[in-house]
Write a protein that holds these residues in place. Structure first.
Motif, PDB file in Angstrom:
ATOM      1  N   LYS A   9      26.163  36.554  33.636  1.00 54.30           N
ATOM      2  CA  LYS A   9      27.512  36.862  34.111  1.00 54.30           C
ATOM      3  C   LYS A   9      27.659  38.372  34.159  1.00 54.30           C
ATOM      4  O   LYS A   9      26.986  39.101  33.424  1.00 54.30           O
ATOM      5  CB  LYS A   9      28.580  36.261  33.185  1.00 54.30           C
ATOM      6  CG  LYS A   9      28.537  34.749  33.084  1.00 54.30           C
ATOM      7  CD  LYS A   9      29.568  34.214  32.104  1.00 54.30           C
ATOM      8  CE  LYS A   9      29.421  32.696  31.945  1.00 54.30           C
ATOM      9  NZ  LYS A   9      30.406  32.143  30.984  1.00 54.30           N
TER      10      LYS A   9
ATOM     11  N   ALA B  62      37.116  41.041  37.849  1.00 53.80           N
ATOM     12  CA  ALA B  62      36.687  39.642  37.844  1.00 53.80           C
ATOM     13  C   ALA B  62      35.376  39.510  37.084  1.00 53.80           C
ATOM     14  O   ALA B  62      34.524  40.404  37.133  1.00 53.80           O
ATOM     15  CB  ALA B  62      36.513  39.126  39.274  1.00 53.80           C
TER      16      ALA B  62
ATOM     17  N   ASP C  18      36.494  40.464  28.809  1.00 56.51           N
ATOM     18  CA  ASP C  18      37.406  39.782  29.728  1.00 56.51           C
ATOM     19  C   ASP C  18      37.798  40.736  30.854  1.00 56.51           C
ATOM     20  O   ASP C  18      37.867  41.958  30.657  1.00 56.51           O
ATOM     21  CB  ASP C  18      38.664  39.335  28.989  1.00 56.51           C
ATOM     22  CG  ASP C  18      38.431  38.099  28.138  1.00 56.51           C
ATOM     23  OD1 ASP C  18      37.402  37.430  28.359  1.00 56.51           O
ATOM     24  OD2 ASP C  18      39.266  37.813  27.264  1.00 56.51           O
TER      25      ASP C  18
ATOM     26  N   GLU D 285      34.408  33.339  37.769  1.00 53.06           N
ATOM     27  CA  GLU D 285      34.766  32.562  36.577  1.00 53.06           C
ATOM     28  C   GLU D 285      36.190  32.852  36.125  1.00 53.06           C
ATOM     29  O   GLU D 285      36.939  31.947  35.758  1.00 53.06           O
ATOM     30  CB  GLU D 285      33.793  32.877  35.436  1.00 53.06           C
ATOM     31  CG  GLU D 285      34.078  32.087  34.174  1.00 53.06           C
ATOM     32  CD  GLU D 285      33.106  32.426  33.066  1.00 53.06           C
ATOM     33  OE1 GLU D 285      32.115  31.683  32.917  1.00 53.06           O
ATOM     34  OE2 GLU D 285      33.332  33.429  32.347  1.00 53.06           O
ATOM     35  N   SER D 286      36.576  34.118  36.150  1.00 53.95           N
ATOM     36  CA  SER D 286      37.925  34.481  35.724  1.00 53.95           C
ATOM     37  C   SER D 286      38.323  35.787  36.398  1.00 53.95           C
ATOM     38  O   SER D 286      37.469  36.573  36.808  1.00 53.95           O
ATOM     39  CB  SER D 286      38.009  34.630  34.199  1.00 53.95           C
ATOM     40  OG  SER D 286      37.090  35.611  33.736  1.00 53.95           O
ATOM     41  N   VAL D 287      39.627  36.012  36.501  1.00 54.59           N
ATOM     42  CA  VAL D 287      40.119  37.238  37.126  1.00 54.59           C
ATOM     43  C   VAL D 287      41.200  37.852  36.250  1.00 54.59           C
ATOM     44  O   VAL D 287      41.847  37.174  35.451  1.00 54.59           O
ATOM     45  CB  VAL D 287      40.687  36.972  38.544  1.00 54.59           C
ATOM     46  CG1 VAL D 287      39.605  36.443  39.469  1.00 54.59           C
ATOM     47  CG2 VAL D 287      41.877  36.020  38.494  1.00 54.59           C
TER      48      VAL D 287
ATOM     49  N   GLU E  34      39.796  33.863  43.474  1.00 56.12           N
ATOM     50  CA  GLU E  34      40.278  33.105  42.324  1.00 56.12           C
ATOM     51  C   GLU E  34      39.107  32.353  41.716  1.00 56.12           C
ATOM     52  O   GLU E  34      38.051  32.208  42.352  1.00 56.12           O
ATOM     53  CB  GLU E  34      41.374  32.135  42.746  1.00 56.12           C
ATOM     54  CG  GLU E  34      40.944  31.116  43.785  1.00 56.12           C
ATOM     55  CD  GLU E  34      42.103  30.256  44.251  1.00 56.12           C
ATOM     56  OE1 GLU E  34      41.831  29.140  44.743  1.00 56.12           O
ATOM     57  OE2 GLU E  34      43.267  30.692  44.144  1.00 56.12           O
ATOM     58  N   PRO E  35      39.258  31.879  40.464  1.00 56.38           N
ATOM     59  CA  PRO E  35      38.169  31.145  39.820  1.00 56.38           C
ATOM     60  C   PRO E  35      37.700  29.978  40.686  1.00 56.38           C
ATOM     61  O   PRO E  35      38.499  29.247  41.276  1.00 56.38           O
ATOM     62  CB  PRO E  35      38.792  30.666  38.513  1.00 56.38           C
ATOM     63  CG  PRO E  35      39.816  31.718  38.201  1.00 56.38           C
ATOM     64  CD  PRO E  35      40.394  32.111  39.529  1.00 56.38           C
TER      65      PRO E  35
END
Length: 361
Positions: A137, A32, A26, A70-72, A80-81
């Protein structure tokens, strides 16, 4: 929660790359996770595999990429996503002496993600140029994500992440090519071809492409070269001088980066002209020039890091030009391949059969 994805790994020096399972953690503070949509195959990836950059194996290859955030992690405000981004390998710090002097493209403390991606057994991976984007990813510093117009094709947009930006910037930023200038570009692969395109975009009156490969010279003409020189059959210095009234070019870009081509660039420029070195030398290379010639010819001898680009400034602008039909970035995409085609694409790249192979995920 960490994720398991596919990625291209170089485990040992000069061994073929493999597609393996990688653990992506994560995002931590300032980081990110990006879902990669496309990633170009660059000579730098081959240099990593050959051990020419460092011996910090295993490497997670790929860096010329575009995708969707996808996520930060905590504290991220730049993206941002859902944002469509181009990844860059020089996320400026904003605090070093170069940044404080208003020259962030020379940043001396660029950021990468602090957390490491790993193999399933926990072995830490070295991400190529802090990116590692031959993968479904990847984890990067949020500053490595530059938001651009999502109307652009990922296969095209990602090329601005390295080679095409390096060439465009060598002409536009480092060389500061002006309308009416004469420009020579030595070495017309992906980077040199982009330098030709950049000179054309700037309004250069004469753009001379120099190479030993007829295919690359033909492509250079399509990208904006007004003249070509086959340096297998012609002395490039004399040829450039002849095409510029006996004087030499205002700006000469060396997109090869070996002593021989640098000397050619040095003597093919006009008095008080500019030499731009954007081809990357290897550590053992040495250059010898008469110091009197360095003094007597004047001008500027410059090195171009990443085309002296500022991603937040240059990427959106160049994508806008592409979408307006003013910058033919599609011309650089020779083929699209799958993730397991990277090793074979290295052979085609070395043979000069492609400008860019692009992995599409």
């Amino acid at each position: 929660m960490s994720q398991k994805v596919r990625a291209v790994i170089a485990r040992r020096k000069n061994e073929p790359v493999t597609v393996e399972t990688v653990v992506v953690p994560d995002p931590g503070p300032g980081e990110a996770v990006v879902k990669v949509q496309a990633c170009g195959v660059c000579h730098t990836d081959l240099h990593y595999r050959q051990g020419g950059i460092s011996d910090d194996f295993p490497f997670m290859l790929g860096h010329e990429a575009a995708g969707v955030v996808e996520s930060v992690g905590e504290g991220v405000s730049e993206v941002e996503p859902g944002d469509f981004v181009i990844l860059n390998w020089r996320a400026v710090c904003g605090q070093c002496r170069a940044c404080r002097r208003g020259r962030p493209w020379y940043c001396f403390a660029t950021h990468n993600a602090a957390r490491k991606m790993t193999l399933e057994d926990g072995t830490e991976l070295t991400a190529a140029l802090g990116i590692g984007a031959f993968a479904d990813k990847t984890l990067v510093h949020a500053g490595q994500c530059t938001k651009v117009d999502p109307a652009a094709s990922p296969a095209v947009a990602g090329l601005l992440g390295c080679g095409v930006m390096a060439g465009l910037g060598a002409a536009l930023n480092t060389g500061n090519v002006q309308r009416g200038d004469s420009v020579a570009v030595i070495g017309c692969g992906g980077v040199g071809g982009a330098a030709v395109m950049g000179a054309n975009l700037a309004g250069a009156s004469r753009i001379i492409a120099v190479d030993i490969d007829d295919r690359k010279l033909a492509t250079a003409r399509k990208l904006g070269a007004t003249h070509t020189v086959d340096s297998r059959e012609n002395d490039p210095v004399e040829a450039v001088r002849e095409l510029t009234g006996g004087f030499g070019a205002d700006v000469v870009v060396d997109a090869v980066g070996v002593p021989e081509t640098y000397r050619q660039a040095f003597y093919a420029r006009d008095l008080a002209g500019t030499v731009v070195l954007v081809g990357v030398p290897t550590p053992e290379m040495r250059l010898e020039l008469p110091l009197l010639d360095v003094f007597g010819r004047g001008g500027a001898l410059k090195s171009s890091w990443y085309g002296d680009c500022l991603p937040s400034r240059d990427f959106p602008m160049l994508i806008d030009l592409y979408l307006q039909g003013r910058l033919d970035l599609d011309a650089f995409v020779s083929e699209t391949i799958a993730l397991d085609g990277v090793e074979e694409s290295f052979d085609r790249m070395v043979a000069g059969d492609v400008l860019r192979s692009v992995v599409v995920l």
